[in-house]
Scaffold this motif. Structure first.
Motif, PDB file in Angstrom:
ATOM      1  N   GLU A 280      66.975 -12.230 -31.855  1.00 33.24           N
ATOM      2  CA  GLU A 280      67.232 -13.902 -32.037  1.00 33.24           C
ATOM      3  C   GLU A 280      67.793 -14.181 -31.428  1.00 33.24           C
ATOM      4  OE1 GLU A 280      64.052 -14.977 -33.421  1.00 33.24           O
ATOM      5  OE2 GLU A 280      63.710 -13.367 -34.965  1.00 33.24           O
ATOM      6  N   LEU A 281      67.034 -15.008 -30.449  1.00 38.73           N
ATOM      7  CA  LEU A 281      68.134 -15.713 -29.371  1.00 38.73           C
ATOM      8  C   LEU A 281      67.542 -16.721 -28.915  1.00 38.73           C
ATOM      9  CD1 LEU A 281      70.091 -15.762 -27.528  1.00 38.73           C
ATOM     10  CD2 LEU A 281      68.647 -15.021 -25.197  1.00 38.73           C
ATOM     11  N   THR A 282      68.333 -17.779 -29.958  1.00 41.08           N
ATOM     12  CA  THR A 282      67.573 -19.267 -30.212  1.00 41.08           C
ATOM     13  C   THR A 282      67.950 -20.123 -28.962  1.00 41.08           C
ATOM     14  OG1 THR A 282      69.971 -20.147 -31.567  1.00 41.08           O
ATOM     15  CG2 THR A 282      68.366 -19.597 -33.062  1.00 41.08           C
ATOM     16  N   VAL A 283      67.387 -20.920 -28.940  1.00 40.77           N
ATOM     17  CA  VAL A 283      67.695 -21.890 -27.385  1.00 40.77           C
ATOM     18  C   VAL A 283      69.515 -22.420 -27.174  1.00 40.77           C
ATOM     19  CG1 VAL A 283      67.200 -23.990 -27.783  1.00 40.77           C
ATOM     20  CG2 VAL A 283      66.263 -23.854 -25.688  1.00 40.77           C
ATOM     21  N   ARG A 284      69.894 -22.454 -28.762  1.00 38.63           N
ATOM     22  CA  ARG A 284      71.209 -22.963 -29.121  1.00 38.63           C
ATOM     23  C   ARG A 284      72.074 -21.664 -28.283  1.00 38.63           C
ATOM     24  NH1 ARG A 284      73.476 -27.173 -32.183  1.00 38.63           N
ATOM     25  NH2 ARG A 284      72.101 -27.603 -32.843  1.00 38.63           N
ATOM     26  N   CYS A 287      71.734 -21.497 -24.452  1.00 41.27           N
ATOM     27  CA  CYS A 287      72.921 -22.369 -24.253  1.00 41.27           C
ATOM     28  C   CYS A 287      73.971 -22.426 -23.751  1.00 41.27           C
ATOM     29  CB  CYS A 287      72.425 -23.489 -25.349  1.00 41.27           C
ATOM     30  SG  CYS A 287      71.903 -25.503 -24.123  1.00 41.27           S
ATOM     31  N   SER A 288      74.809 -21.829 -25.372  1.00 45.78           N
ATOM     32  CA  SER A 288      76.210 -21.945 -25.360  1.00 45.78           C
ATOM     33  C   SER A 288      77.187 -20.428 -24.594  1.00 45.78           C
ATOM     34  CB  SER A 288      77.317 -21.795 -27.296  1.00 45.78           C
ATOM     35  OG  SER A 288      76.050 -20.616 -27.435  1.00 45.78           O
ATOM     36  N   TRP A 289      75.718 -19.411 -24.434  1.00 47.00           N
ATOM     37  CA  TRP A 289      76.858 -17.884 -23.661  1.00 47.00           C
ATOM     38  C   TRP A 289      76.494 -18.647 -22.190  1.00 47.00           C
ATOM     39  CZ3 TRP A 289      74.180 -14.888 -28.186  1.00 47.00           C
ATOM     40  CH2 TRP A 289      75.035 -14.398 -28.754  1.00 47.00           C
ATOM     41  N   LEU A 290      75.687 -19.824 -21.717  1.00 44.51           N
ATOM     42  CA  LEU A 290      75.073 -19.509 -20.248  1.00 44.51           C
ATOM     43  C   LEU A 290      76.013 -19.763 -19.342  1.00 44.51           C
ATOM     44  CD1 LEU A 290      72.544 -19.408 -18.505  1.00 44.51           C
ATOM     45  CD2 LEU A 290      71.528 -21.523 -19.013  1.00 44.51           C
ATOM     46  N   TYR A 291      77.427 -20.908 -19.340  1.00 40.44           N
ATOM     47  CA  TYR A 291      78.518 -20.943 -18.345  1.00 40.44           C
ATOM     48  C   TYR A 291      79.556 -20.153 -19.538  1.00 40.44           C
ATOM     49  CZ  TYR A 291      74.748 -23.654 -16.049  1.00 40.44           C
ATOM     50  OH  TYR A 291      73.649 -23.463 -15.206  1.00 40.44           O
ATOM     51  N   ASP A 292      80.270 -19.764 -20.782  1.00 44.89           N
ATOM     52  CA  ASP A 292      80.723 -19.660 -21.531  1.00 44.89           C
ATOM     53  C   ASP A 292      81.178 -18.319 -21.648  1.00 44.89           C
ATOM     54  OD1 ASP A 292      83.084 -20.712 -22.817  1.00 44.89           O
ATOM     55  OD2 ASP A 292      82.308 -20.053 -24.969  1.00 44.89           O
ATOM     56  N   CYS A 293      82.908 -17.805 -20.664  1.00 46.64           N
ATOM     57  CA  CYS A 293      83.603 -17.201 -20.984  1.00 46.64           C
ATOM     58  C   CYS A 293      85.225 -16.721 -21.927  1.00 46.64           C
ATOM     59  CB  CYS A 293      83.686 -15.838 -19.954  1.00 46.64           C
ATOM     60  SG  CYS A 293      84.395 -14.197 -19.939  1.00 46.64           S
ATOM     61  N   PRO A 294      85.248 -16.421 -23.162  1.00 49.32           N
ATOM     62  CA  PRO A 294      86.452 -16.830 -23.706  1.00 49.32           C
ATOM     63  C   PRO A 294      87.687 -15.217 -22.857  1.00 49.32           C
ATOM     64  CG  PRO A 294      84.712 -16.010 -25.698  1.00 49.32           C
ATOM     65  CD  PRO A 294      83.768 -15.224 -23.211  1.00 49.32           C
ATOM     66  N   THR A 295      87.312 -14.918 -22.671  1.00 46.25           N
ATOM     67  CA  THR A 295      88.198 -13.847 -21.149  1.00 46.25           C
ATOM     68  C   THR A 295      88.969 -14.868 -20.317  1.00 46.25           C
ATOM     69  OG1 THR A 295      86.626 -11.731 -22.381  1.00 46.25           O
ATOM     70  CG2 THR A 295      88.278 -11.418 -20.444  1.00 46.25           C
ATOM     71  N   CYS A 296      87.845 -15.085 -19.484  1.00 47.15           N
ATOM     72  CA  CYS A 296      87.681 -15.920 -18.315  1.00 47.15           C
ATOM     73  C   CYS A 296      88.510 -17.324 -18.632  1.00 47.15           C
ATOM     74  CB  CYS A 296      86.861 -16.783 -17.514  1.00 47.15           C
ATOM     75  SG  CYS A 296      86.058 -15.328 -16.372  1.00 47.15           S
ATOM     76  N   TYR A 297      88.203 -17.763 -19.932  1.00 49.64           N
ATOM     77  CA  TYR A 297      89.339 -18.821 -19.923  1.00 49.64           C
ATOM     78  C   TYR A 297      90.095 -19.027 -20.926  1.00 49.64           C
ATOM     79  CZ  TYR A 297      90.283 -23.095 -22.737  1.00 49.64           C
ATOM     80  OH  TYR A 297      90.359 -24.465 -23.544  1.00 49.64           O
ATOM     81  N   SER A 298      91.096 -18.022 -20.651  1.00 46.19           N
ATOM     82  CA  SER A 298      92.093 -17.935 -21.470  1.00 46.19           C
ATOM     83  C   SER A 298      93.072 -16.941 -20.785  1.00 46.19           C
ATOM     84  CB  SER A 298      91.970 -16.599 -23.212  1.00 46.19           C
ATOM     85  OG  SER A 298      91.593 -14.984 -23.067  1.00 46.19           O
ATOM     86  N   GLU A 299      92.209 -16.435 -19.737  1.00 43.59           N
ATOM     87  CA  GLU A 299      93.660 -16.076 -18.353  1.00 43.59           C
ATOM     88  C   GLU A 299      93.516 -17.187 -17.322  1.00 43.59           C
ATOM     89  OE1 GLU A 299      90.721 -13.344 -15.941  1.00 43.59           O
ATOM     90  OE2 GLU A 299      90.988 -11.631 -17.385  1.00 43.59           O
ATOM     91  N   GLU A 300      92.358 -18.100 -17.343  1.00 48.83           N
ATOM     92  CA  GLU A 300      92.777 -19.068 -16.421  1.00 48.83           C
ATOM     93  C   GLU A 300      94.147 -19.532 -17.862  1.00 48.83           C
ATOM     94  OE1 GLU A 300      89.041 -21.722 -16.524  1.00 48.83           O
ATOM     95  OE2 GLU A 300      88.545 -20.562 -15.480  1.00 48.83           O
TER      96      GLU A 300
END
Ligand SMILES: [Zn+2]
Length: 305
Positions: A280-284, A287-300
């Motif tokens: 199952e892939l809900t629209v919610r 949405c949350s996976w479309l732009y988010d990346c925890p690895t990139c976020y912590s690197e930044e």
């Protein structure tokens, strides 16, 4: 010496391997529909001027200026040999866009093919990129929020035509959403994904409208064993990418994860795995996976320190 210039070169007397070498020099990725002519044509100018003469217009009729097209006119055997090589060596580009698609007004129209491509070619092709350029109108519903993936006529038509595909090693989908004032492009991306990502796998319920029960934790083995109640139909997509018809920050994409039984996962543009996708892939979630990346976020954040 006069004879030499008039006699046709005995091309068919060359061994097949040498003929293939000649064809290889002419190979180009085929496009369906063919690209529209542009002022700077790549092929010989006589070809594009003839095409324009034939159509009476160079703007709204799709013609092509590909240099290898004249080969198709040479002989049936040359055509067959060239097509064979093209299926093996090139990437087919197949587009569905408002300029070549009108939603069916009656059920009979749904039987019409989207692409003018023969089933024999579909059977043989090895690599294919499908580009779906779509507006929310092409979803065919007044409110996309309540739409079910199997209700989408365009996806059914694509599936029906792609069910001919047999030998593909790489099949990708790109969904380009055309902005509109009423609906977020997210709906187009989401419905395209849900209508097509399980094509060809046994958890697919897009073709037969039967919900296949997937036992918790058994999905990997069920998917690879390859037969649901009526069997999977059509090829599987390897990757689904997204874009807009205007500037965007760059969307994450879906790709099958080889290290996890070829199940779908989200990846960022730097290639980090963002998250695994379940049945199952809900629209919610989408949405949350479309732009988010925890690895990139912590690197930044590390860089900021
Ligand atoms: Zn990342």
């Amino acid at each position: 010496m006069q004879n030499q210039s008039n006699a046709p070169f005995p091309f068919m007397q060359l061994p097949p391997e040498l003929r293939d070498m000649v064809y290889e020099n002419l190979l180009e990725d085929p496009h369906y529909p063919p690209p529209r002519p542009c002022p700077k044509t790549r092929g010989p100018s006589w070809l594009s001027s003839m095409a324009q003469l034939g159509s009476g217009s160079s703007t709204d009729t799709e013609t092509t200026s590909h240099k290898s097209n004249f080969l198709f006119l040479a002989s049936k055997q040359i055509y067959a040999e060239y097509m064979d090589l093209m299926c093996k060596k090139t990437t087919f580009h197949m587009t569905v866009a408002p300029h070549n698609y009108t939603p069916p007004a009656a059920p009979a129209e749904e039987e019409e093919d989207i692409w003018q491509i023969s089933p024999q070619v579909l059977k043989k092709m090895k690599r294919c990129d499908i580009k779906l350029v779509t507006t929310s109108t092409m979803l065919g519903v007044s409110d996309p929020r309540n739409m079910k993936p199997e209700e989408w006529a365009l996806a059914r038509q694509m599936r029906r035509q792609l069910s001919e595909v047999e030998n593909i090693s790489e099949l990708n989908l790109h969904v380009k959403a055309i902005g509109d004032p009423l609906w977020n492009p997210l709906w187009v991306w989401y419905h395209a994904t849900e209508a097509l990502r399980e094509m060809g796998s046994s958890s697919d319920h897009g073709n037969e409208y039967v919900k296949v029960d997937v036992v918790d934790g058994e999905l990997g083995s069920v998917a690879s064993s390859g037969s649901g109640p009526s069997g999977p139909s059509g090829p599987q997509f390897n990757r689904i990418t997204f874009s807009l018809d205007m500037w965007s920050p760059g969307e994450n994409y879906l790709m099958r994860d080889r290290t996890n039984n070829n199940q779908w996962a989200w990846w960022c543009l730097k290639g980090h795995c963002v998250g695994q996708v379940g049945p199952e892939l809900t629209v919610r979630q989408f949405c949350s996976w479309l732009y988010d990346c925890p690895t990139c976020y912590s690197e930044e954040n590390d860089d900021d320190k």
